[in-house]
Design a protein around this motif. Structure first.
Motif, PDB file in Angstrom:
ATOM      1  N   GLU A 289      65.496  51.339  -0.202  1.00 54.09           N
ATOM      2  CA  GLU A 289      64.049  51.169  -0.324  1.00 54.09           C
ATOM      3  C   GLU A 289      63.361  51.016   1.037  1.00 54.09           C
ATOM      4  N   GLY A 290      64.050  50.464   2.024  1.00 53.37           N
ATOM      5  CA  GLY A 290      63.446  50.281   3.333  1.00 53.37           C
ATOM      6  C   GLY A 290      63.170  51.575   4.063  1.00 53.37           C
ATOM      7  N   ALA A 291      63.769  52.667   3.594  1.00 49.38           N
ATOM      8  CA  ALA A 291      63.568  53.971   4.239  1.00 49.38           C
ATOM      9  C   ALA A 291      62.755  54.921   3.376  1.00 49.38           C
ATOM     10  N   SER A 292      62.123  54.425   2.334  1.00 42.34           N
ATOM     11  CA  SER A 292      61.379  55.306   1.421  1.00 42.34           C
ATOM     12  C   SER A 292      59.925  55.423   1.860  1.00 42.34           C
ATOM     13  N   ILE A 293      59.732  56.083   2.997  1.00 37.56           N
ATOM     14  CA  ILE A 293      58.400  56.279   3.561  1.00 37.56           C
ATOM     15  C   ILE A 293      58.128  57.782   3.638  1.00 37.56           C
ATOM     16  N   ALA A 294      57.151  58.229   2.887  1.00 36.93           N
ATOM     17  CA  ALA A 294      56.883  59.671   2.788  1.00 36.93           C
ATOM     18  C   ALA A 294      56.204  60.222   4.033  1.00 36.93           C
ATOM     19  N   ALA A 295      55.322  59.427   4.639  1.00 37.57           N
ATOM     20  CA  ALA A 295      54.538  59.920   5.775  1.00 37.57           C
ATOM     21  C   ALA A 295      54.552  58.892   6.901  1.00 37.57           C
ATOM     22  N   LEU A 323      78.472  55.364  -1.438  1.00 36.02           N
ATOM     23  CA  LEU A 323      79.820  55.398  -0.878  1.00 36.02           C
ATOM     24  C   LEU A 323      79.855  54.726   0.493  1.00 36.02           C
ATOM     25  N   ALA A 324      78.846  54.962   1.316  1.00 38.22           N
ATOM     26  CA  ALA A 324      78.815  54.378   2.650  1.00 38.22           C
ATOM     27  C   ALA A 324      78.691  52.859   2.599  1.00 38.22           C
ATOM     28  N   VAL A 325      77.893  52.331   1.658  1.00 34.23           N
ATOM     29  CA  VAL A 325      77.768  50.877   1.521  1.00 34.23           C
ATOM     30  C   VAL A 325      79.118  50.266   1.154  1.00 34.23           C
ATOM     31  N   ARG A 326      79.835  50.917   0.240  1.00 37.17           N
ATOM     32  CA  ARG A 326      81.156  50.418  -0.136  1.00 37.17           C
ATOM     33  C   ARG A 326      82.144  50.540   1.030  1.00 37.17           C
ATOM     34  N   LYS A 327      82.035  51.600   1.777  1.00 36.16           N
ATOM     35  CA  LYS A 327      82.928  51.813   2.919  1.00 36.16           C
ATOM     36  C   LYS A 327      82.687  50.752   3.994  1.00 36.16           C
ATOM     37  N   LEU A 328      81.428  50.406   4.232  1.00 41.40           N
ATOM     38  CA  LEU A 328      81.121  49.328   5.170  1.00 41.40           C
ATOM     39  C   LEU A 328      81.707  48.006   4.692  1.00 41.40           C
ATOM     40  N   ALA A 329      81.520  47.722   3.398  1.00 40.58           N
ATOM     41  CA  ALA A 329      82.029  46.461   2.855  1.00 40.58           C
ATOM     42  C   ALA A 329      83.546  46.365   2.970  1.00 40.58           C
ATOM     43  N   SER A 330      84.226  47.486   2.845  1.00 43.46           N
ATOM     44  CA  SER A 330      85.684  47.472   2.954  1.00 43.46           C
ATOM     45  C   SER A 330      86.152  47.122   4.366  1.00 43.46           C
ATOM     46  N   ARG A 331      85.227  47.132   5.321  1.00 45.70           N
ATOM     47  CA  ARG A 331      85.516  46.735   6.703  1.00 45.70           C
ATOM     48  C   ARG A 331      84.883  45.395   7.044  1.00 45.70           C
ATOM     49  N   TYR A 334      78.736  43.591   5.088  1.00 41.45           N
ATOM     50  CA  TYR A 334      77.953  43.568   3.863  1.00 41.45           C
ATOM     51  C   TYR A 334      76.511  43.956   4.206  1.00 41.45           C
ATOM     52  N   ALA A 335      76.270  45.247   4.305  1.00 37.55           N
ATOM     53  CA  ALA A 335      74.987  45.794   4.755  1.00 37.55           C
ATOM     54  C   ALA A 335      74.159  46.266   3.581  1.00 37.55           C
ATOM     55  N   GLU A 336      72.848  46.087   3.678  1.00 34.83           N
ATOM     56  CA  GLU A 336      71.967  46.541   2.609  1.00 34.83           C
ATOM     57  C   GLU A 336      71.981  48.073   2.537  1.00 34.83           C
ATOM     58  N   PRO A 337      71.604  48.646   1.384  1.00 36.28           N
ATOM     59  CA  PRO A 337      71.676  50.094   1.216  1.00 36.28           C
ATOM     60  C   PRO A 337      70.909  50.894   2.270  1.00 36.28           C
ATOM     61  N   THR A 338      69.817  50.346   2.769  1.00 36.07           N
ATOM     62  CA  THR A 338      69.104  51.070   3.822  1.00 36.07           C
ATOM     63  C   THR A 338      70.010  51.283   5.032  1.00 36.07           C
ATOM     64  N   SER A 339      70.800  50.283   5.384  1.00 37.15           N
ATOM     65  CA  SER A 339      71.774  50.433   6.469  1.00 37.15           C
ATOM     66  C   SER A 339      72.854  51.436   6.112  1.00 37.15           C
ATOM     67  N   GLY A 340      73.156  51.536   4.812  1.00 37.06           N
ATOM     68  CA  GLY A 340      74.168  52.493   4.371  1.00 37.06           C
ATOM     69  C   GLY A 340      73.793  53.926   4.702  1.00 37.06           C
ATOM     70  N   LEU A 370      72.689  40.698   1.470  1.00 38.03           N
ATOM     71  CA  LEU A 370      72.225  39.532   0.728  1.00 38.03           C
ATOM     72  C   LEU A 370      70.734  39.617   0.403  1.00 38.03           C
ATOM     73  N   LYS A 371      69.993  40.433   1.159  1.00 37.50           N
ATOM     74  CA  LYS A 371      68.561  40.567   0.919  1.00 37.50           C
ATOM     75  C   LYS A 371      68.250  41.588  -0.166  1.00 37.50           C
ATOM     76  N   SER A 372      69.255  42.288  -0.633  1.00 42.55           N
ATOM     77  CA  SER A 372      69.051  43.323  -1.659  1.00 42.55           C
ATOM     78  C   SER A 372      70.046  43.123  -2.793  1.00 42.55           C
ATOM     79  N   ALA A 373      70.040  41.920  -3.361  1.00 44.93           N
ATOM     80  CA  ALA A 373      71.055  41.558  -4.345  1.00 44.93           C
ATOM     81  C   ALA A 373      71.088  42.503  -5.537  1.00 44.93           C
TER      82      ALA A 373
END
Length: 391
Positions: A289-295, A323-331, A334-340, A370-373
């Protein structure tokens, strides 16, 4: 104001896209032509001018055009950058959730609010999909200012709660992110618009992430910086920061800026790649959601920053983000989806050979899971950390 900061401020000016100049102390957030403002270049810091006793981004005070007398700081910046194994390669991850409100936005907001405090502002207005509003609310509280945050109605409840906890007044607005911004601009006639997307001093804070990479790597620039872009403030911060270091002779080249965006919100990436965004069909919501900017407000500047660095951009799918969020967590990250989105972009640029073995690469992870539970629950419901389905 100390002599160094006073001299620095006296030599700077704001300018808009038309080229019109304004005093660096002008109380405005956009140009007469309606375009966003930028600040003229600041000399990049010398290693011996870094205040190593200061464990925050204010260690670079010599290159931050705000008087220390007005500083509003909660200890932001100076975030860790551990190297981790990523499919057999050594990659650094810049963990921006170590900032006070668990987001990179604190970098820009500390400088912006400090600047506005010096101008005597007592009330500020912000519009945000979450992290920006939380950050402005926190720093306004620290500065003794009143804050009003206009928020999309679909924003994560945890992010709204955080902003409200700091004492900010919250107004929920139904509709798109752009409609929320339009409402904030209408209300800016009554209260100063401290927008992280518009205000030029916000970028004077985000640029410090470039300084930190440079310092952490032994005063060298990385080969690649991988970023997620919504409005593109981290892209522009890296462009400004590394550009100042290059101009000052502290580095001999710019790192390539490699950018990822969600596929239906990829205005910057599509322009870089010569794709008509309309070819993607109707926009659909994204978990990032943090990257959902159209303009994006600074769209052309972000595109130019990527091109100037010799970089690239890619639109990634929702499945790739999950997949990227899960891959980060496996290392252990614990990054929010925008970071994914940045991690998904990393996979893309490794697969197509843009990033080669032996290169120094830094991936910026902008905020904590934690900010995007609610969103994180959808990612991990029934899925293993490495992306395989549980049986």
């Amino acid at each position: 104001m100390n002599d160094t900061t006073s001299t620095l401020t006296d030599t700077l000016f704001l300018y808009d896209r038309s080229g019109r100049r304004y005093a660096s102390t002008d109380r405005r957030w956009r140009g007469e032509d309606g375009s966003p403002l930028a600040l003229s270049p600041v000399p990049g810091p010398a290693p011996d001018r870094i205040d190593t006793s200061e464990r925050s981004l204010w260690r670079y005070q010599s290159a931050i055009p705000v008087s220390p007398r007005h500083r509003v700081s909660l200890g932001e910046g100076f975030t860790p950058m551990p190297p981790l194994d990523w499919d057999g390669l050594r990659v650094h991850f810049k963990l921006e959730w170590f900032n006070p409100t668990s987001s990179f936005k604190d970098r820009g907001v500390t400088v912006m609010i400090s600047h506005l405090r010096g101008q005597g502002e007592a009330r500020v207005l912000e519009d945000s999909s979450g992290n920006g509003g939380s950050s402005v609310a926190a720093y306004a509280a620290a500065a003794g200012m009143d804050a009003k945050i206009i928020v999309p109605a679909a924003t994560s409840a945890a992010k709204i709660l955080q902003a409200r906890a700091y004492g900010a007044r919250i107004e929920l607005v139904a509709g798109t992110r752009e409609e929320v911004s339009d409402e904030a601009i209408r209300q800016s006639e009554q209260i100063f618009y401290a927008s992280h997307n518009w205000h030029p001093y916000f970028l004077q804070g985000t640029k410090t992430i470039a300084y930190e990479m440079w310092e952490s790597l032994g005063f060298r620039a990385p080969d690649n910086v991988v970023l997620v872009a919504g409005a593109g403030s981290n892209v522009l911060g890296c462009d400004i920061g590394f550009g100042e270091l290059l101009e000052a002779g502290r580095i001999d080249r710019l790192p390539r800026l490699l950018v990822g965006q969600p596929e239906h919100w990829a205005a910057i990436a599509d322009t870089v790649n010569g794709i008509d965004p309309r070819s993607r069909g109707p926009r659909v919501p994204t978990i990032a959601e943090g990257a959902s900017i159209a303009a994006p407000v600074r769209h052309p500047e972000a595109v130019e920053a990527i091109r100037r660095s010799g970089g690239a951009a890619v639109a990634v799918t929702e499945d790739q983000i999950h997949l990227a969020v899960r891959k980060l967590a496996s290392r252990g990250l614990y990054a929010e989806p925008t970071s994914g989105v940045a991690a998904a972009a990393l996979d893309h640029f490794l697969a197509d050979g843009t990033i080669g073995p032996g290169e120094t690469t830094v991936v910026v992870l902008t905020g904590a899971g934690l900010k995007s539970a609610e969103a994180m629950a959808t990612v991990f419901d029934g899925g293993a950390p490495d992306g395989r389905s549980r049986t």
